[in-house]
Design a protein around this motif. Structure first.
Motif, PDB file in Angstrom:
ATOM      1  N   LEU A  26       0.898  33.249  -4.045  1.00 32.75           N
ATOM      2  CA  LEU A  26      -0.370  32.664  -4.509  1.00 32.75           C
ATOM      3  C   LEU A  26      -0.970  31.710  -3.481  1.00 32.75           C
ATOM      4  CD1 LEU A  26       0.509  31.940  -8.251  1.00 32.75           C
ATOM      5  CD2 LEU A  26      -0.735  33.892  -7.309  1.00 32.75           C
ATOM      6  N   GLY A  27      -0.177  31.304  -2.507  1.00 33.06           N
ATOM      7  CA  GLY A  27      -0.692  30.394  -1.490  1.00 33.06           C
ATOM      8  C   GLY A  27      -0.917  28.993  -2.028  1.00 33.06           C
ATOM      9  N   GLN A  79      -0.410  40.288   4.575  1.00 33.51           N
ATOM     10  CA  GLN A  79       0.382  39.289   3.876  1.00 33.51           C
ATOM     11  C   GLN A  79       1.679  39.013   4.635  1.00 33.51           C
ATOM     12  OE1 GLN A  79       1.245  40.240  -0.209  1.00 33.51           O
ATOM     13  NE2 GLN A  79       2.207  38.266  -0.630  1.00 33.51           N
ATOM     14  N   TYR A  80       2.260  40.085   5.184  1.00 36.93           N
ATOM     15  CA  TYR A  80       3.474  39.965   5.985  1.00 36.93           C
ATOM     16  C   TYR A  80       3.279  40.754   7.276  1.00 36.93           C
ATOM     17  CZ  TYR A  80       5.855  38.273   1.803  1.00 36.93           C
ATOM     18  OH  TYR A  80       6.218  37.553   0.707  1.00 36.93           O
ATOM     19  N   CYS A 105      -5.575  30.117   6.530  1.00 32.61           N
ATOM     20  CA  CYS A 105      -6.878  29.547   6.841  1.00 32.61           C
ATOM     21  C   CYS A 105      -7.394  28.780   5.624  1.00 32.61           C
ATOM     22  CB  CYS A 105      -7.869  30.628   7.239  1.00 32.61           C
ATOM     23  SG  CYS A 105      -8.150  31.884   5.982  1.00 32.61           S
ATOM     24  N   ILE A 106      -8.180  27.786   5.906  1.00 29.64           N
ATOM     25  CA  ILE A 106      -8.871  27.017   4.872  1.00 29.64           C
ATOM     26  C   ILE A 106     -10.334  26.957   5.259  1.00 29.64           C
ATOM     27  CG2 ILE A 106      -9.173  24.788   3.749  1.00 29.64           C
ATOM     28  CD1 ILE A 106      -6.262  24.187   4.161  1.00 29.64           C
ATOM     29  N   GLN A 107     -11.183  27.330   4.314  1.00 24.58           N
ATOM     30  CA  GLN A 107     -12.613  27.190   4.518  1.00 24.58           C
ATOM     31  C   GLN A 107     -13.018  25.935   3.775  1.00 24.58           C
ATOM     32  OE1 GLN A 107     -16.631  27.019   4.127  1.00 24.58           O
ATOM     33  NE2 GLN A 107     -15.505  27.441   2.235  1.00 24.58           N
ATOM     34  N   GLY A 108     -13.683  25.039   4.450  1.00 22.30           N
ATOM     35  CA  GLY A 108     -14.016  23.803   3.761  1.00 22.30           C
ATOM     36  C   GLY A 108     -15.351  23.243   4.168  1.00 22.30           C
ATOM     37  N   GLY A 109     -16.359  23.553   3.390  1.00 22.41           N
ATOM     38  CA  GLY A 109     -17.628  22.959   3.734  1.00 22.41           C
ATOM     39  C   GLY A 109     -18.640  23.090   2.641  1.00 22.41           C
ATOM     40  N   GLY A 110     -19.494  22.127   2.567  1.00 24.82           N
ATOM     41  CA  GLY A 110     -20.636  22.189   1.685  1.00 24.82           C
ATOM     42  C   GLY A 110     -20.300  22.246   0.221  1.00 24.82           C
ATOM     43  N   LEU A 156     -13.475  23.777  -1.074  1.00 23.91           N
ATOM     44  CA  LEU A 156     -12.399  24.332  -0.269  1.00 23.91           C
ATOM     45  C   LEU A 156     -11.954  25.673  -0.821  1.00 23.91           C
ATOM     46  CD1 LEU A 156     -10.342  21.065   0.040  1.00 23.91           C
ATOM     47  CD2 LEU A 156     -11.290  22.309   1.979  1.00 23.91           C
ATOM     48  N   THR A 157     -11.786  26.645   0.051  1.00 24.50           N
ATOM     49  CA  THR A 157     -11.175  27.915  -0.346  1.00 24.50           C
ATOM     50  C   THR A 157     -10.095  28.263   0.670  1.00 24.50           C
ATOM     51  OG1 THR A 157     -12.958  29.084   0.787  1.00 24.50           O
ATOM     52  CG2 THR A 157     -13.157  28.842  -1.593  1.00 24.50           C
ATOM     53  N   PHE A 158      -9.099  28.986   0.191  1.00 26.82           N
ATOM     54  CA  PHE A 158      -7.880  29.165   0.969  1.00 26.82           C
ATOM     55  C   PHE A 158      -7.501  30.623   1.103  1.00 26.82           C
ATOM     56  CE2 PHE A 158      -7.040  24.703   0.464  1.00 26.82           C
ATOM     57  CZ  PHE A 158      -7.610  24.405  -0.748  1.00 26.82           C
ATOM     58  N   GLY A 159      -7.088  31.001   2.309  1.00 32.62           N
ATOM     59  CA  GLY A 159      -6.400  32.268   2.448  1.00 32.62           C
ATOM     60  C   GLY A 159      -4.979  32.110   1.938  1.00 32.62           C
ATOM     61  N   LYS A 160      -4.370  33.204   1.494  1.00 33.78           N
ATOM     62  CA  LYS A 160      -3.025  33.114   0.927  1.00 33.78           C
ATOM     63  C   LYS A 160      -1.949  33.075   2.000  1.00 33.78           C
ATOM     64  CE  LYS A 160      -4.119  35.090  -3.561  1.00 33.78           C
ATOM     65  NZ  LYS A 160      -3.822  36.144  -4.560  1.00 33.78           N
ATOM     66  N   GLY A 161      -2.320  33.308   3.217  1.00 35.44           N
ATOM     67  CA  GLY A 161      -1.371  33.182   4.303  1.00 35.44           C
ATOM     68  C   GLY A 161      -0.798  34.499   4.777  1.00 35.44           C
ATOM     69  N   THR A 162      -0.436  34.534   6.035  1.00 33.12           N
ATOM     70  CA  THR A 162       0.289  35.654   6.618  1.00 33.12           C
ATOM     71  C   THR A 162       1.642  35.145   7.071  1.00 33.12           C
ATOM     72  OG1 THR A 162      -1.695  36.805   7.391  1.00 33.12           O
ATOM     73  CG2 THR A 162       0.386  37.328   8.490  1.00 33.12           C
TER      74      THR A 162
END
Lengths: 116, 110
Positions: free
Chosen positions: A41-42, B9-10, B89-94, B98-104
């Protein structure tokens, strides 16, 4: 060396208990954040605060509350812990949001909470 | 609100091979930040990209922000065992917050 500290690395609580997670930063940052991190889920934002006594709900605030009485300290409260709140909790801080958006976040080491 | 999709994801690579992870959005991003989290550790900031088409390098790491500011990538050249971890990654603006990628998760085989 900048630092974000969290009160516990590991915590075990029972269902229904009230749980306090504390976070302290020494960088005089305006913004502070509480996340939980679960496999697959991160990172998910629970609450954040952009100033003393100010708070904003994140994506998953249900079952949680926060307190920010001093600039350096941001507390996460689980009013009545449940098993689905077993997770890694991460605190972070950043400088005040600028024209380009949120600034880099500095994370604490995390608290692994288990609710039995 | 905005969503940021992160792929893969992996990723399993042999040591010395290259690695790339992508963050994609259906809407324009204000900025994008990249973080690395070692196993058992906490996220550590790597870079922030703000401008359309921006490219930044840190030794073997190359970060790109798309021309339309809807996607970003992190490329590692010649991976080493110290590169193991989760990159997100984290997108954060305006107003979108904040929105987040779940990661690799990068797994390196010696």
């Amino acid at each position: 060396d900048v630092k974000v500290t969290q009160s516990s690395r590991y915590l075990v609580k029972r269902t229904g208990e009230k749980v306090f997670l504390e976070c302290v930063q020494d960088m005089d940052h305006e913004n502070m954040f509480w996340y939980r991190q679960d496999p697959g889920l991160g990172l998910r934002l629970i609450y954040f605060s952009y100033d003393v006594k100010m708070k904003e709900k994140g994506d998953i605030p249900e079952g949680y509350s926060v307190s920010r009485e001093k600039k350096e300290r941001f507390s996460l409260i689980l009013e009545s812990a449940s098993t689905n709140q077993t997770s890694m909790y991460l605190c972070a801080s950043s400088r005040r949001t600028g024209l380009a958006g949120y600034n880099e976040q500095f994370f604490g080491p995390g608290t692994r909470l288990t609710v039995l | 609100g905005q969503q940021v999709m992160q792929i893969p994801q992996y990723q399993h690579v042999q040591e010395g091979e290259d690695f790339t992870t992508y963050c994609n959005s259906s809407t324009t991003l204000s900025n994008i930040q990249w973080y690395k989290q070692r196993p058992g550790g906490h996220p550590v900031f790597l870079i922030q990209l703000v401008k359309s088409g921006e490219v930044k390098k840190q030794k073997r790491l190359t970060f790109q922000f798309g021309e339309a500011k809807k996607n970003s990538s992190l490329h590692i050249t010649a991976t080493q065992t110290t590169d193991v971890g989760t990159y997100f990654c984290i997108q954060g603006g305006g107003a979108d917050g904040l929105t987040f990628g779940k990661g690799t998760h990068l797994i390196i085989q010696p």
